[in-house]
Scaffold this active site. Sequence first.
Site, PDB file in Angstrom:
ATOM      1  N   GLY A  69       0.807  -1.216   0.000  1.00 15.29           N
ATOM      2  CA  GLY A  69       0.000   0.000   0.000  1.00 15.29           C
ATOM      3  C   GLY A  69       0.841   1.267   0.000  1.00 15.29           C
ATOM      4  O   GLY A  69       0.529   2.229  -0.706  1.00 15.29           O
ATOM      5  N   THR A  70       1.898   1.277   0.798  1.00 13.82           N
ATOM      6  CA  THR A  70       2.722   2.481   0.907  1.00 13.82           C
ATOM      7  C   THR A  70       3.333   2.830  -0.447  1.00 13.82           C
ATOM      8  O   THR A  70       3.308   3.986  -0.886  1.00 13.82           O
ATOM      9  CB  THR A  70       3.829   2.258   1.967  1.00 13.82           C
ATOM     10  N   HIS A 203      -1.714  -7.905   2.432  1.00 13.86           N
ATOM     11  CA  HIS A 203      -1.746  -8.409   3.817  1.00 13.86           C
ATOM     12  C   HIS A 203      -2.962  -7.920   4.602  1.00 13.86           C
ATOM     13  O   HIS A 203      -3.209  -8.358   5.725  1.00 13.86           O
ATOM     14  CB  HIS A 203      -0.440  -8.100   4.558  1.00 13.86           C
ATOM     15  N   THR A 239      12.367  -7.805 -10.817  1.00 12.88           N
ATOM     16  CA  THR A 239      11.887  -9.180 -10.993  1.00 12.88           C
ATOM     17  C   THR A 239      10.610  -9.411 -10.181  1.00 12.88           C
ATOM     18  O   THR A 239      10.552  -9.066  -8.994  1.00 12.88           O
ATOM     19  CB  THR A 239      12.988 -10.167 -10.537  1.00 12.88           C
ATOM     20  N   CYS A 326       1.651   7.300  23.101  1.00 10.49           N
ATOM     21  CA  CYS A 326       2.215   7.974  24.273  1.00 10.49           C
ATOM     22  C   CYS A 326       3.670   8.314  24.017  1.00 10.49           C
ATOM     23  O   CYS A 326       4.418   7.481  23.537  1.00 10.49           O
ATOM     24  CB  CYS A 326       2.196   7.051  25.484  1.00 10.49           C
TER      25      CYS A 326
END
Length: 380
Positions: A69-70, A203, A239, A326
């Site tokens: 996705g990135t 994924h 590839t 945090c």
Amino acid sequence: MIYADNAATTKIDERVLSEMIPFLTEQYANASQPYFFASLPKQALKEARETIAQCIGALEEEIFFTCGGTESDNWALKGFSSLYNNKNRVITTQIEHHAVLNTAAALERAGVKADYMPVSREGLALPETMAEFLNGREGKEMPCLVSVMTANNEIGTIMPIGELSRLAHERGAYFHTDGVQALGHIAIDVNELGVDMLSASAHKFNGPKGIGFLYIRKGVEIAPYADGGSQEASLRAGTENVASIVGMAAALKLNCAEIESNSVKLLKMEDIIIGKLTAEGLDFIRNGAGEHIPGNISLSFNNMEGEAILHRLDLMGICVSTGSACDSVNTQVSHVLKAIRTPEGYAKGTVRISLGKNNTPAQAERIADSLIKIVKTPRE
Ligand code: PLP
């Protein structure tokens, strides 16, 4: 262990794994080679592209394999902008994944004008807001790409992509959607959505990690993501990862065929959790209520710390995410919760439960009971 973080990643489907194995063992030839030994990987690649295209109503030649996705998001935005030497404009939303937000920020540093649309309290990018942005302070002549996610990863809201893309096209802009959280979970047809580009990642739909694709509508121009060999029509050289591509296609086909039955199951499990928490009278908000990805439940508990809830659930063997991070001094509320204006007392106490097709109603009961225990005894 109860895994309830399926928006972060999913378990590979056993049926998918068994389709991949031959290409990790005996059928290891480079699919670009001309000899007979490469014919099976080459054929598998072709069939995987066809399967994926069919699942989203695209043409085979409109599917370009990437590593996830990135990369797909980076390619869509940067590839479009480099066609115009970064003298263009990108309009996106304040609640995109960082794969889009940080790409837009990188483009700004290179001279692209980027605008970040606010969203409604439900987490929707509204057509009327987009219309104002498209009227544009920078002039209508500027080449423009709009990028709005199909569904949000933190709160699950499904965007009105069809309406938004129509509006963008009316104003001469191109339209990209980050479909990473939506694909395999809700029905997607690129023609119904009217998008020019769509990003996907295997994924997130029970396929392998490190593989994805970018749908690019035929006729839409985009600069290459990687120069090198002639793979992916010379637009994304390297590839091909045949085993993962085969796995991605198998996973998408399986999940698309099971969308309705999985959705019914997931919505029932959502009802179990929300029903139990409500019956106990807990003080919480459900973020992004409305049309959402089945199983994605973002809950903000008043006067609680999301991190603390996460760690106590972890000790009970339950994996979820927070909507905050945090540091040593402060709890940082996520950009999504800020954008949808979740009140601060609640926002800090946010957890995202994302159920998947492997979860069971008994697990949903246990998640709810564990949350009730934690919220009722905050300092235990
Ligand atoms: N876009 C969205 C909406 C996501 O949820 C994610 C992953 O969490 C990504 C992009 C990045 O995908 P990948 O992990 O395949 O790079």
